[in-house]
Design an enzyme around this catalytic site. Structure first.
Site, PDB file in Angstrom:
ATOM      1  N   ARG A  55      -1.901  -5.594   6.610  1.00 29.17           N
ATOM      2  CA  ARG A  55      -2.820  -5.470   7.744  1.00 29.17           C
ATOM      3  C   ARG A  55      -4.215  -5.059   7.293  1.00 29.17           C
ATOM      4  O   ARG A  55      -5.195  -5.259   8.004  1.00 29.17           O
ATOM      5  CB  ARG A  55      -2.267  -4.461   8.752  1.00 29.17           C
ATOM      6  N   ARG A  56      -4.291  -4.445   6.102  1.00 28.85           N
ATOM      7  CA  ARG A  56      -5.581  -3.988   5.581  1.00 28.85           C
ATOM      8  C   ARG A  56      -5.698  -4.399   4.116  1.00 28.85           C
ATOM      9  O   ARG A  56      -4.700  -4.608   3.436  1.00 28.85           O
ATOM     10  CB  ARG A  56      -5.701  -2.460   5.710  1.00 28.85           C
ATOM     11  N   LEU A 108       8.013  -2.706   3.050  1.00 28.18           N
ATOM     12  CA  LEU A 108       7.509  -2.239   4.339  1.00 28.18           C
ATOM     13  C   LEU A 108       8.363  -1.098   4.858  1.00 28.18           C
ATOM     14  O   LEU A 108       9.585  -1.146   4.780  1.00 28.18           O
ATOM     15  CB  LEU A 108       7.548  -3.370   5.370  1.00 28.18           C
ATOM     16  N   GLY A 109       7.712  -0.095   5.429  1.00 27.88           N
ATOM     17  CA  GLY A 109       8.477   0.996   6.013  1.00 27.88           C
ATOM     18  C   GLY A 109       7.577   2.137   6.455  1.00 27.88           C
ATOM     19  O   GLY A 109       6.476   2.315   5.936  1.00 27.88           O
ATOM     20  N   SER A 116       0.818  -1.221   0.000  1.00 28.66           N
ATOM     21  CA  SER A 116       0.000   0.000   0.000  1.00 28.66           C
ATOM     22  C   SER A 116       0.846   1.264   0.000  1.00 28.66           C
ATOM     23  O   SER A 116       0.326   2.369  -0.121  1.00 28.66           O
ATOM     24  CB  SER A 116      -0.920   0.013   1.233  1.00 28.66           C
ATOM     25  N   GLY A 117       2.165   1.113   0.118  1.00 20.57           N
ATOM     26  CA  GLY A 117       3.056   2.265   0.177  1.00 20.57           C
ATOM     27  C   GLY A 117       3.463   2.784  -1.188  1.00 20.57           C
ATOM     28  O   GLY A 117       3.057   2.261  -2.230  1.00 20.57           O
ATOM     29  N   LEU A 156      12.788   9.785  -2.538  1.00 18.73           N
ATOM     30  CA  LEU A 156      11.806   9.214  -3.459  1.00 18.73           C
ATOM     31  C   LEU A 156      10.849  10.260  -4.013  1.00 18.73           C
ATOM     32  O   LEU A 156      10.336  11.108  -3.279  1.00 18.73           O
ATOM     33  CB  LEU A 156      11.001   8.126  -2.746  1.00 18.73           C
ATOM     34  N   TYR A 207      17.211   5.928  11.819  1.00 14.83           N
ATOM     35  CA  TYR A 207      16.639   5.451  10.558  1.00 14.83           C
ATOM     36  C   TYR A 207      17.667   4.631   9.788  1.00 14.83           C
ATOM     37  O   TYR A 207      17.382   3.501   9.354  1.00 14.83           O
ATOM     38  CB  TYR A 207      16.162   6.635   9.720  1.00 14.83           C
ATOM     39  N   LYS A 239      17.737   0.405   9.179  1.00 13.40           N
ATOM     40  CA  LYS A 239      17.824  -0.152   7.821  1.00 13.40           C
ATOM     41  C   LYS A 239      19.063  -1.038   7.678  1.00 13.40           C
ATOM     42  O   LYS A 239      19.005  -2.116   7.064  1.00 13.40           O
ATOM     43  CB  LYS A 239      17.866   0.976   6.790  1.00 13.40           C
TER      44      LYS A 239
END
Length: 240
Positions: free
Chosen positions: A36-37, A94-95, A11-12, A173, A146, A150
């Protein structure tokens, strides 16, 4: 031989583009998204599985797919999951951010624990290749949390029993986010200006779809084995 893509973080920003790349690639037969959704869109290749990333070891994937197989359309996928010739490739996008997570502890749980939990689950389910969206500057010894998180994830993935691990380290990004990140927007403007003059080219901002395209290219290059770090500059070259 069937090829199945497992995806987390769909979803990201990069995750959405990754799905689009996988959907249009004829080499990929099925895309199984773990989240999760539910995602807001559908595709004939896509199967969505709702999960708790803290309890992935309890997931019975075949049972979850059977629940969605009322019309029998998922039967080829169920069959493929049990065939030795099937190739399973895992992608992880994921992030989050410390601000969005609400605390450093929550950030660590999502960006570190959930990623490694997902990786372990994919090994259990037969994945041999794992491609992860890390970040430029990832370093387990960094004083910046951060970058440290990573880097620790990268180190953890390298120790796992995959034939290939691709660690993608994009710079800032570019793409359409659902939420606003003022600091990042300022960074984009500054780095676009700086890289225009040929300075700090390795920090040149990169589009979400470029990262996704590079990930799929590497995933399907079965000659590549071992651990590989793919820089933002290399992703630019791969997706010109």
């Amino acid at each position: 031989m069937s090829q199945i893509a497992f995806v987390s973080g769909a979803s990201g920003l990069i995750g959405v583009q990754l799905l689009h790349q996988l959907f249009k690639n004829e080499a990929i037969d099925w895309v199984v998204s773990f989240g999760r959704r539910d995602l807001a869109f559908k595709h004939q290749k896509l199967v969505q599985v709702k999960v708790d990333f803290e309890q992935l070891e309890k997931l019975n994937l075949e049972d979850e797919i059977r629940k969605q197989n009322m019309g029998g359309d998922k039967q080829p996928l169920l069959k493929a999951l049990n065939e030795a010739s099937t190739s399973i490739i895992a992608f992880c996008a994921l992030g989050t951010t410390i601000k969005k997570a609400g605390s450093k502890e929550n950030f660590h749980r999502i960006d570190h624990d959930y990623v490694l939990n997902f990786a372990r689950m994919t090994i259990r389910l037969g994945a041999k290749r794992f491609l992860y969206v890390s970040a430029i500057g990832a370093d387990a010894q960094s004083s910046i949390q951060y970058n440290s998180v990573k880097g620790k994830v990268e180190d953890g993935l390298k120790r796992m029993d995959f034939d290939y691990v691709g660690l993608f380290q994009p710079s800032i990004l570019l793409g359409e986010r659902n939420e606003s990140r003022p600091g990042e927007e300022i960074g984009k403007v500054v780095m676009k200006f700086v890289t225009f003059f040929g300075l700090f080219s390795k920090y040149k901002p990169i589009y979400d779809h470029q990262v996704a395209k590079a990930m799929v290219q590497k995933a399907l290059n079965f000659k590549m084995t071992g651990n590989e770090t793919i820089s933002s500059s290399e992703m630019h070259k791969m997706t010109k």
